[in-house]
Design a protein around this motif. Structure first.
Motif, PDB file in Angstrom:
ATOM      1  N   GLU A  96       0.919  -1.279   0.175  1.00 45.28           N
ATOM      2  CA  GLU A  96      -0.196  -0.093  -0.044  1.00 45.28           C
ATOM      3  C   GLU A  96       0.891   1.266   0.067  1.00 45.28           C
ATOM      4  N   VAL A  97       1.852   1.196   0.863  1.00 40.40           N
ATOM      5  CA  VAL A  97       2.912   2.399   0.861  1.00 40.40           C
ATOM      6  C   VAL A  97       3.462   2.414  -0.525  1.00 40.40           C
ATOM      7  N   ALA A  98       3.966   1.404  -1.244  1.00 40.28           N
ATOM      8  CA  ALA A  98       4.256   1.634  -2.533  1.00 40.28           C
ATOM      9  C   ALA A  98       3.509   2.260  -3.539  1.00 40.28           C
ATOM     10  N   LYS A  99       2.143   1.727  -3.401  1.00 39.19           N
ATOM     11  CA  LYS A  99       1.280   2.408  -4.424  1.00 39.19           C
ATOM     12  C   LYS A  99       1.109   4.015  -4.100  1.00 39.19           C
ATOM     13  N   LYS A 100       1.176   4.358  -2.778  1.00 35.43           N
ATOM     14  CA  LYS A 100       1.203   5.752  -2.652  1.00 35.43           C
ATOM     15  C   LYS A 100       2.520   6.453  -2.993  1.00 35.43           C
ATOM     16  N   LEU A 101       3.555   5.723  -3.075  1.00 32.48           N
ATOM     17  CA  LEU A 101       4.816   6.350  -3.722  1.00 32.48           C
ATOM     18  C   LEU A 101       4.883   6.360  -5.150  1.00 32.48           C
ATOM     19  N   GLY A 102       4.030   5.763  -5.662  1.00 33.46           N
ATOM     20  CA  GLY A 102       4.029   5.883  -7.515  1.00 33.46           C
ATOM     21  C   GLY A 102       4.110   4.581  -7.934  1.00 33.46           C
ATOM     22  N   ALA A 103       4.099   3.605  -7.326  1.00 32.00           N
ATOM     23  CA  ALA A 103       4.081   2.253  -8.074  1.00 32.00           C
ATOM     24  C   ALA A 103       2.656   2.132  -8.898  1.00 32.00           C
ATOM     25  N   SER A 104       3.060   1.710 -10.306  1.00 33.39           N
ATOM     26  CA  SER A 104       1.912   1.502 -11.108  1.00 33.39           C
ATOM     27  C   SER A 104       1.198   0.301 -10.845  1.00 33.39           C
ATOM     28  N   HIS A 105       1.907  -0.876 -10.363  1.00 33.69           N
ATOM     29  CA  HIS A 105       1.431  -2.031 -10.018  1.00 33.69           C
ATOM     30  C   HIS A 105       1.843  -2.495  -8.704  1.00 33.69           C
ATOM     31  N   VAL A 106       1.289  -3.332  -8.075  1.00 33.39           N
ATOM     32  CA  VAL A 106       2.003  -4.112  -6.798  1.00 33.39           C
ATOM     33  C   VAL A 106       1.287  -5.552  -6.975  1.00 33.39           C
ATOM     34  N   LEU A 142       8.730   8.078   3.493  1.00 31.91           N
ATOM     35  CA  LEU A 142       9.606   6.826   4.132  1.00 31.91           C
ATOM     36  C   LEU A 142       9.578   6.953   5.581  1.00 31.91           C
ATOM     37  N   ILE A 143       9.813   8.101   6.306  1.00 31.12           N
ATOM     38  CA  ILE A 143       9.944   8.078   7.788  1.00 31.12           C
ATOM     39  C   ILE A 143       8.653   7.815   8.366  1.00 31.12           C
ATOM     40  N   THR A 144       8.538   6.880   9.187  1.00 31.37           N
ATOM     41  CA  THR A 144       7.399   6.633   9.973  1.00 31.37           C
ATOM     42  C   THR A 144       7.639   6.656  11.406  1.00 31.37           C
ATOM     43  N   ARG A 147      13.097  -3.639  14.132  1.00 31.26           N
ATOM     44  CA  ARG A 147      13.196  -4.923  14.059  1.00 31.26           C
ATOM     45  C   ARG A 147      11.688  -5.647  13.998  1.00 31.26           C
ATOM     46  N   SER A 148      10.875  -5.289  14.799  1.00 28.50           N
ATOM     47  CA  SER A 148       9.444  -5.782  14.890  1.00 28.50           C
ATOM     48  C   SER A 148       8.695  -5.672  13.652  1.00 28.50           C
ATOM     49  N   GLY A 149       8.889  -4.012  13.091  1.00 35.06           N
ATOM     50  CA  GLY A 149       8.025  -3.410  12.042  1.00 35.06           C
ATOM     51  C   GLY A 149       6.502  -3.014  12.693  1.00 35.06           C
ATOM     52  N   GLU A 150       6.760  -2.800  13.828  1.00 36.30           N
ATOM     53  CA  GLU A 150       5.693  -2.337  14.793  1.00 36.30           C
ATOM     54  C   GLU A 150       5.163  -0.940  14.447  1.00 36.30           C
ATOM     55  N   GLY A 151       3.651  -0.868  14.213  1.00 35.80           N
ATOM     56  CA  GLY A 151       3.277   0.280  13.697  1.00 35.80           C
ATOM     57  C   GLY A 151       3.442   0.747  12.318  1.00 35.80           C
ATOM     58  N   GLY A 152       3.860  -0.405  11.378  1.00 34.32           N
ATOM     59  CA  GLY A 152       4.117  -0.170  10.097  1.00 34.32           C
ATOM     60  C   GLY A 152       5.470   0.551   9.868  1.00 34.32           C
ATOM     61  N   ALA A 153       6.254   0.241  10.597  1.00 34.23           N
ATOM     62  CA  ALA A 153       7.499   0.706  10.739  1.00 34.23           C
ATOM     63  C   ALA A 153       8.348   0.627   9.347  1.00 34.23           C
ATOM     64  N   ILE A 154       8.976   1.719   8.551  1.00 32.40           N
ATOM     65  CA  ILE A 154       9.541   1.521   7.350  1.00 32.40           C
ATOM     66  C   ILE A 154      10.858   2.154   7.686  1.00 32.40           C
TER      67      ILE A 154
END
Length: 349
Positions: A207-217, A317-319, A335-342
């Motif tokens: 979903e983040v990739a889509k918001k950043l401009g990916a044409s397809h995921v 990218l900053i979360t 490490r955990s990716g908690e809270g959608g960490a990027i």
């Protein structure tokens, strides 16, 4: 200058502590920097949880961190292009400057390179850090110190896209939607790639990739390479010209080779197992070029120009942001990716 230099130190596997370390005086060609922002990289987390990456083994306490920016506090006697008060991004790897690789411009391959937070070299996750002045890049007024810290992962993407020969009109597959994959998405788009498909096993990262401009995921979790390849070809309408592999997972490397257009290029950015099984005959008979990517060389100026010109916006990218004193919590979040960490940042404020 005394010992008031709070630093984030990996004592050994699984043990991160905060401790004061001496502040080193800059040599003639060095600058002393008051560190502002440090991004946590996957390699920092890997050293923390595993104690090693390949042949680089943590044998003694080491300061972590290499995605850094800060303000020059003091300059060495031979430094002319920087002065106290200048805000800089720090390119963390300083090579010997004399070997054949350095002289040919491929200094990332120098065997004597000293790279921040790669054993036994201390990193820059501290209050004050001394670094070679020619590997510090002054930031324009409108570029923030947070953006300066993110020039490090962005430089990886610039180098990868250069190695892949991404140009206007190309179709690009990026496997892996972590920070490096997303930086490659942004860079490929800035270089004129018209269709960019991103894969991952996480729907939230896609979903983040889509918001950043990916044409397809495409979510590849639980699918075999054949099914994923077919979905990718169907989404793009044709095989991708270029694949930038950013996960390091064997399944993704296999997929990259199988799905890339005949005569196309695969660049290997992600670091995974030291040995994997590949469909190498498929690559050979279809003349798919498979290229390695290791860090970057001469890419910081390009990365800075992409950000300064507005062609690339790394801020989304900053979360997460943490203070230096909260470093252990910051590493747990990364490490955990908690809270959608990027991208998790640690700031000395």
């Amino acid at each position: 200058m005394g010992v008031n230099n709070l630093s984030v130190v990996l004592k050994k596997k699984d043990e991160i502590v905060l401790e004061n370390r001496p502040v080193s005086e800059p040599g003639p060609h060095e600058v002393l920097i008051g560190i502002d922002t440090v991004g946590i990289c996957g390699s920092d987390v890997h050293y923390w949880k595993n104690g090693r990456i390949g042949n680089f083994i943590v044998r003694e306490p080491m300061v972590l961190g290499h995605e850094s920016s800060g303000t020059v506090v003091r300059v060495g006697s031979k430094v002319t292009h920087l002065k106290p008060g200048d805000r800089v991004a720090i390119e963390p790897g300083v090579p010997c400057r004399m070997c054949e690789f350095c002289k040919s411009g491929r200094y990332n391959l120098c065997r004597e390179v000293k790279f921040c937070a790669t054993p036994p070299v201390d990193g820059s996750l501290c209050q004050y850090y001394t670094h070679a002045a020619d590997f510090c890049f002054k930031l324009p007024e409108h570029v923030s110190l947070e953006e300066g810290a993110l020039l490090e992962p962005l430089s990886v993407a610039v180098h990868a896209c250069e190695r892949a020969r991404v140009t206007a009109g190309k179709t690009v597959l990026v496997t892996g939607a972590g920070p490096i994959g997303l930086c490659n998405l942004l860079t490929a788009k800035a270089l004129g790639a018209t269709r960019i498909l991103v894969t991952d096993i996480s729907e939230s990262r896609l979903e983040v990739a889509k918001k950043l401009g990916a044409s397809h995921v495409v979510c590849v979790g639980g699918k075999d390479a054949g099914a994923s390849a077919e979905e990718i070809r169907s989404s793009l309408g044709a095989p991708p010209d270029i694949t930038v592999e950013c996960s390091g997972a064997e399944s993704s490397v296999r997929l990259a080779i199988l799905v890339t257009k005949s005569g196309g290029t695969v660049v290997l950015v992600g670091m995974g197992p030291p040995e994997i099984t590949l469909p190498i005959v498929d690559a050979a008979i279809r003349e798919v070029d498979v290229r390695g990517v290791f860090r970057y060389a001469n890419c910081y100026p390009t990365a800075l120009e992409l950000v300064a010109s507005g062609r690339v916006d790394v801020k989304p990218l900053i979360t997460h942001r943490f203070r230096l004193e909260e470093a252990v919590r910051a590493f747990e979040t990364a490490r955990s990716g908690e809270g959608g960490a990027i991208k998790v940042l640690i700031q000395n404020k």
